[in-house]
Scaffold this motif. Structure first.
Motif, PDB file in Angstrom:
ATOM      1  N   GLU A  88       2.170   1.623  -3.526  1.00  0.00           N
ATOM      2  CA  GLU A  88       1.105   2.053  -4.437  1.00  0.00           C
ATOM      3  C   GLU A  88       0.722   3.513  -4.213  1.00  0.00           C
ATOM      4  OE1 GLU A  88      -1.874  -0.927  -3.707  1.00  0.00           O
ATOM      5  OE2 GLU A  88      -1.053  -2.248  -5.265  1.00  0.00           O
ATOM      6  N   SER A  89       0.749   3.960  -2.961  1.00  0.00           N
ATOM      7  CA  SER A  89       0.452   5.356  -2.651  1.00  0.00           C
ATOM      8  C   SER A  89       1.482   6.270  -3.311  1.00  0.00           C
ATOM      9  CB  SER A  89       0.431   5.555  -1.136  1.00  0.00           C
ATOM     10  OG  SER A  89       0.207   6.908  -0.824  1.00  0.00           O
ATOM     11  N   TRP A  90       2.751   5.901  -3.220  1.00  0.00           N
ATOM     12  CA  TRP A  90       3.803   6.685  -3.867  1.00  0.00           C
ATOM     13  C   TRP A  90       3.619   6.686  -5.381  1.00  0.00           C
ATOM     14  CZ3 TRP A  90       7.136  10.386  -3.861  1.00  0.00           C
ATOM     15  CH2 TRP A  90       8.087  10.458  -4.877  1.00  0.00           C
ATOM     16  N   SER A 143       1.200   9.185  -6.588  1.00  0.00           N
ATOM     17  CA  SER A 143       1.412  10.558  -6.128  1.00  0.00           C
ATOM     18  C   SER A 143       1.864  11.499  -7.249  1.00  0.00           C
ATOM     19  CB  SER A 143       2.449  10.587  -5.003  1.00  0.00           C
ATOM     20  OG  SER A 143       3.747  10.343  -5.515  1.00  0.00           O
ATOM     21  N   GLU A 148       0.825  -1.210   0.000  1.00  0.00           N
ATOM     22  CA  GLU A 148       0.000   0.000   0.000  1.00  0.00           C
ATOM     23  C   GLU A 148       0.865   1.268   0.000  1.00  0.00           C
ATOM     24  OE1 GLU A 148      -2.136  -3.465   1.031  1.00  0.00           O
ATOM     25  OE2 GLU A 148      -0.456  -2.632   2.157  1.00  0.00           O
TER      26      GLU A 148
END
Length: 101
Positions: A61-63, A66, A58
């Motif tokens: 995936e967040s990075w 971004s 997670e």
């Protein structure tokens, strides 16, 4: 045994662009949840494999979703001919006998 979360990306770049590519490859900020990043390149300087270690899938995936990552990818784009990537889970192999290195 400690489990690792790893994002691996292999890119083929245009000949003679390794130095410029490497400047574009480095993120402007340290991604949250990333512990470490390594880069390996072929002798001809045209294939680079990046390996980054993360807290979790997670966090990675967040990075990747971004704005700073979108800007970094746009900066790298002029140098890239081909790209492959994948996310993996794993752990260090324990090899019996002797010490590493």
């Amino acid at each position: 045994m400690e489990e690792h979360f790893v994002w691996v990306t292999t890119r083929r770049i245009r000949p003679g662009t390794l130095e410029d590519f490497e400047k574009a490859w480095r993120p402007a900020i340290r991604p949250q949840g990333m512990h470490r990043a390594l880069a390996y390149w072929s002798e001809d300087g045209q294939e680079i494999t990046g390996v980054s270690f993360w807290d979790s899938k997670e966090a990675c995936e967040s990075w990747r979703a971004s704005e700073p990552e979108a800007q970094r990818r746009a900066a790298m784009a002029p140098y890239i001919v081909e790209e492959r990537d994948g996310f993996y889970r794993g752990r260090e192999l324990v090899i019996p006998g002797g010490s590493p290195g």
